[in-house]
Design a protein around this motif. Structure first.
Motif, PDB file in Angstrom:
ATOM      1  N   PRO A  25       0.828  -1.203   0.000  1.00  0.00           N
ATOM      2  CA  PRO A  25       0.000   0.000   0.000  1.00  0.00           C
ATOM      3  C   PRO A  25       0.865   1.257   0.000  1.00  0.00           C
ATOM      4  O   PRO A  25       1.901   1.307   0.653  1.00  0.00           O
ATOM      5  N   THR A  26       0.421   2.255  -0.755  1.00  0.00           N
ATOM      6  CA  THR A  26       1.162   3.510  -0.824  1.00  0.00           C
ATOM      7  C   THR A  26       0.552   4.581   0.073  1.00  0.00           C
ATOM      8  O   THR A  26       1.216   5.542   0.415  1.00  0.00           O
ATOM      9  N   LEU A  45      10.384   4.829  -5.135  1.00  0.00           N
ATOM     10  CA  LEU A  45       9.661   6.092  -5.106  1.00  0.00           C
ATOM     11  C   LEU A  45       8.449   5.955  -6.011  1.00  0.00           C
ATOM     12  O   LEU A  45       8.582   5.664  -7.203  1.00  0.00           O
ATOM     13  N   ALA A  46       7.259   6.125  -5.426  1.00  0.00           N
ATOM     14  CA  ALA A  46       6.010   6.023  -6.186  1.00  0.00           C
ATOM     15  C   ALA A  46       5.323   7.377  -6.212  1.00  0.00           C
ATOM     16  O   ALA A  46       5.324   8.095  -5.209  1.00  0.00           O
ATOM     17  N   GLY A  52       0.301  16.164  -6.126  1.00  0.00           N
ATOM     18  CA  GLY A  52       1.737  16.211  -6.360  1.00  0.00           C
ATOM     19  C   GLY A  52       2.517  15.433  -5.317  1.00  0.00           C
ATOM     20  O   GLY A  52       3.646  15.769  -4.995  1.00  0.00           O
ATOM     21  N   GLU A  53       1.926  14.374  -4.784  1.00  0.00           N
ATOM     22  CA  GLU A  53       2.534  13.611  -3.691  1.00  0.00           C
ATOM     23  C   GLU A  53       3.379  12.453  -4.225  1.00  0.00           C
ATOM     24  O   GLU A  53       3.043  11.833  -5.226  1.00  0.00           O
ATOM     25  N   VAL A  54       4.483  12.194  -3.544  1.00  0.00           N
ATOM     26  CA  VAL A  54       5.309  11.015  -3.802  1.00  0.00           C
ATOM     27  C   VAL A  54       5.496  10.266  -2.479  1.00  0.00           C
ATOM     28  O   VAL A  54       5.448  10.853  -1.407  1.00  0.00           O
ATOM     29  N   VAL A  55       5.683   8.965  -2.597  1.00  0.00           N
ATOM     30  CA  VAL A  55       5.811   8.091  -1.434  1.00  0.00           C
ATOM     31  C   VAL A  55       7.091   7.288  -1.574  1.00  0.00           C
ATOM     32  O   VAL A  55       7.408   6.780  -2.656  1.00  0.00           O
ATOM     33  N   HIS A  67       6.647  10.396   2.907  1.00  0.00           N
ATOM     34  CA  HIS A  67       5.908  10.938   1.764  1.00  0.00           C
ATOM     35  C   HIS A  67       6.110  12.446   1.734  1.00  0.00           C
ATOM     36  O   HIS A  67       6.484  13.061   2.730  1.00  0.00           O
ATOM     37  N   TYR A  68       5.872  13.015   0.561  1.00  0.00           N
ATOM     38  CA  TYR A  68       6.013  14.446   0.386  1.00  0.00           C
ATOM     39  C   TYR A  68       4.955  14.902  -0.607  1.00  0.00           C
ATOM     40  O   TYR A  68       4.765  14.285  -1.655  1.00  0.00           O
TER      41      TYR A  68
END
Length: 74
Positions: A25-26, A45-46, A52-55, A67-68
Motif C-alpha cells: 500500500p502507498t 519512489l512512487a 503532487g505527492e510522492v511516497v 511521503h512528500y
C-alpha cells in the motif's frame, strides 16, 4: 523483480515466474506513472495520482518510509 502501480498499491512482480509476489500500500488515492527504483539504497519512489505527492517505500518489505506533497488539485 519488477515494480508497477496497481490502483493504490505497488505490485512487486517476480520476473522469472511472472507472478505478483507482493502488493504494497502507498497510502495514495491512486498512483501515477512508473515507480522509480534505487537498488543500491533499496528504495522505491512512487507517485500519487493527486496533490503532487510522492511516497518512499522500503524495497525489502514495502514499508512506507515517508511521503512528500507539493500541493495541487484535491
Amino acid at each position: 523483480m519488477a515494480y508497477t502501480r496497481a490502483g493504490n498499491d505497488i505490485a512487486a512482480v517476480d520476473i522469472s515466474s511472472r507472478r505478483v509476489s507482493a502488493r504494497w500500500p502507498t497510502g495514495c488515492n491512486g498512483t501515477h506513472g512508473f515507480p522509480r527504483v534505487d537498488e543500491r539504497e533499496k528504495l522505491l519512489l512512487a507517485s500519487c495520482a493527486d496533490k503532487g505527492e510522492v511516497v518512499l517505500l522500503d524495497l525489502d518489505d514495502g514499508r512506507r518510509l515517508d511521503h512528500y506533497a507539493v500541493g495541487g488539485a484535491e
